[in-house]
Design a protein around this motif. Structure first.
Motif, short mmCIF file in Angstrom:
data_model
loop_
_atom_site.label_atom_id
_atom_site.label_comp_id
_atom_site.label_asym_id
_atom_site.label_seq_id
_atom_site.Cartn_x
_atom_site.Cartn_y
_atom_site.Cartn_z
N THR A 1 64.19 -21.59 68.84
CA THR A 1 63.61 -21.55 70.17
C THR A 1 62.83 -22.84 70.42
O THR A 1 62.56 -23.60 69.50
N ASP A 2 62.44 -23.05 71.65
CA ASP A 2 61.74 -24.25 72.07
C ASP A 2 60.32 -24.31 71.49
O ASP A 2 59.68 -23.27 71.26
N VAL A 3 59.83 -25.51 71.26
CA VAL A 3 58.47 -25.72 70.75
C VAL A 3 57.44 -24.96 71.59
O VAL A 3 56.49 -24.37 71.05
N SER A 4 57.61 -24.94 72.91
CA SER A 4 56.61 -24.29 73.77
C SER A 4 56.47 -22.80 73.45
O SER A 4 55.37 -22.24 73.54
N VAL A 5 57.55 -22.16 73.04
CA VAL A 5 57.51 -20.73 72.70
C VAL A 5 56.70 -20.53 71.42
O VAL A 5 55.83 -19.66 71.34
N ILE A 6 56.97 -21.34 70.40
CA ILE A 6 56.24 -21.23 69.14
C ILE A 6 54.77 -21.59 69.36
O ILE A 6 53.87 -20.91 68.86
N TRP A 7 54.51 -22.62 70.13
CA TRP A 7 53.15 -23.03 70.45
C TRP A 7 52.37 -21.87 71.07
O TRP A 7 51.24 -21.58 70.67
N GLU A 8 52.96 -21.22 72.04
CA GLU A 8 52.27 -20.09 72.69
C GLU A 8 51.96 -18.98 71.71
O GLU A 8 50.92 -18.33 71.82
N ASN A 9 52.83 -18.75 70.72
CA ASN A 9 52.59 -17.71 69.73
C ASN A 9 51.45 -18.05 68.78
O ASN A 9 50.99 -17.19 68.05
N TYR A 10 51.01 -19.29 68.79
CA TYR A 10 49.85 -19.71 67.99
C TYR A 10 48.58 -19.84 68.82
O TYR A 10 47.49 -19.93 68.26
N THR A 11 48.72 -19.87 70.13
CA THR A 11 47.56 -20.21 70.96
C THR A 11 47.14 -19.10 71.92
O THR A 11 46.11 -19.23 72.57
N LYS A 12 47.89 -18.03 72.02
CA LYS A 12 47.55 -16.91 72.91
C LYS A 12 47.33 -15.66 72.06
O LYS A 12 48.23 -15.22 71.34
N VAL A 13 46.14 -15.09 72.19
CA VAL A 13 45.75 -13.93 71.38
C VAL A 13 46.77 -12.81 71.45
O VAL A 13 47.16 -12.26 70.42
N GLU A 14 47.23 -12.48 72.64
CA GLU A 14 48.12 -11.33 72.79
C GLU A 14 49.45 -11.53 72.07
O GLU A 14 50.10 -10.56 71.68
N LEU A 15 49.86 -12.78 71.85
CA LEU A 15 51.08 -13.06 71.10
C LEU A 15 50.78 -13.18 69.60
O LEU A 15 51.50 -12.62 68.77
N LEU A 16 49.73 -13.88 69.27
CA LEU A 16 49.34 -14.09 67.87
C LEU A 16 49.13 -12.76 67.15
O LEU A 16 49.56 -12.58 66.01
N GLU A 17 48.50 -11.83 67.81
CA GLU A 17 48.21 -10.53 67.18
C GLU A 17 49.47 -9.73 66.85
O GLU A 17 49.43 -8.84 66.02
N LYS A 18 50.59 -10.05 67.49
CA LYS A 18 51.83 -9.30 67.24
C LYS A 18 52.48 -9.64 65.91
O LYS A 18 53.30 -8.88 65.42
N TRP A 19 52.11 -10.80 65.32
CA TRP A 19 52.82 -11.21 64.11
C TRP A 19 51.93 -11.77 63.00
O TRP A 19 52.38 -11.94 61.88
N TRP A 20 50.66 -12.03 63.26
CA TRP A 20 49.82 -12.74 62.28
C TRP A 20 49.56 -11.94 61.01
O TRP A 20 49.38 -12.52 59.94
N ALA A 21 49.55 -10.64 61.05
CA ALA A 21 49.34 -9.84 59.83
C ALA A 21 50.66 -9.32 59.31
O ALA A 21 51.52 -8.89 60.09
N PRO A 22 50.87 -9.36 57.98
CA PRO A 22 52.12 -8.81 57.44
C PRO A 22 52.15 -7.29 57.59
O PRO A 22 51.19 -6.61 57.22
N LYS A 23 53.24 -6.79 58.17
CA LYS A 23 53.37 -5.34 58.38
C LYS A 23 53.28 -4.61 57.05
O LYS A 23 53.75 -5.13 56.04
#
Length: 163
Positions: free
Chosen positions: A24-46
């Motif tokens: 995917t595009d850099v902007s998508v990955i960037w947003e997953n590191y910089t927006k709380v609502e996205l970061l919280e979906k993946w930052w902890a190992p299930k």
């Protein structure tokens, strides 16, 4: 099928190098590191989850969060944003805290440089993580960092692939 993850330990340099390519595009990955609502979906190992206490994404800002187990056991951590180059890199210091955000000096503090590079296949995400001592590096690895972080990176891939 998740793309491979490069995970290299360098005890002489007291560092880890981690790399993964996302389709995917850099902007998508960037947003997953910089927006709380996205970061919280993946930052902890299930099956753990991430709960943000506060996030101020700017140079000099910080992020305080808890890793929460299915039994509601919480491990607190934080990071300070040192340098941000939009869609290119983020430099942070990373540490463990108590529930009030006070740094736990009994556990290692790390310095990360996270790189976001657009490539033909999508985005190459790189991590250069530096430790203050070999003991700190060994302690983090003994805590399961490699396995947990790989799980997190794969969870992000599943999200961006829409799985």
């Amino acid at each position: 099928m998740n793309s491979p993850i490069t995970f290299t330990k360098d005890e002489e340099q007291l560092s880890l190098y981690i790399m993964k390519v996302y389709p995917t595009d850099v902007s998508v990955i960037w947003e997953n590191y910089t927006k709380v609502e996205l970061l919280e979906k993946w930052w902890a190992p299930k099956p753990w989850k991430c709960e943000t206490q506060k996030m101020d994404f700017r140079e000099g800002g910080s992020w305080n969060y808890a890793m929460v187990s299915p039994e509601n056991e919480k491990h607190f951590a934080g990071l300070n944003y040192q340098e941000i180059n939009p869609h290119r890199s983020i430099a942070v210091s990373d540490f463990f805290t108590d529930e009030n955000g006070n740094i736990n000096t009994d556990l290692p503090k790390l310095n990360w440089l996270i790189g976001f590079t657009g490539i033909e296949q999508g985005t190459k995400l790189t991590f250069n993580i530096y430790f203050n001592s070999l003991d700190d590096m060994k302690q983090i690895l003994e805590m399961g960092f490699e396995e947990g972080f790989k799980m997190q990176l794969n969870q992000l891939e599943e999200i961006v692939r829409g799985n």
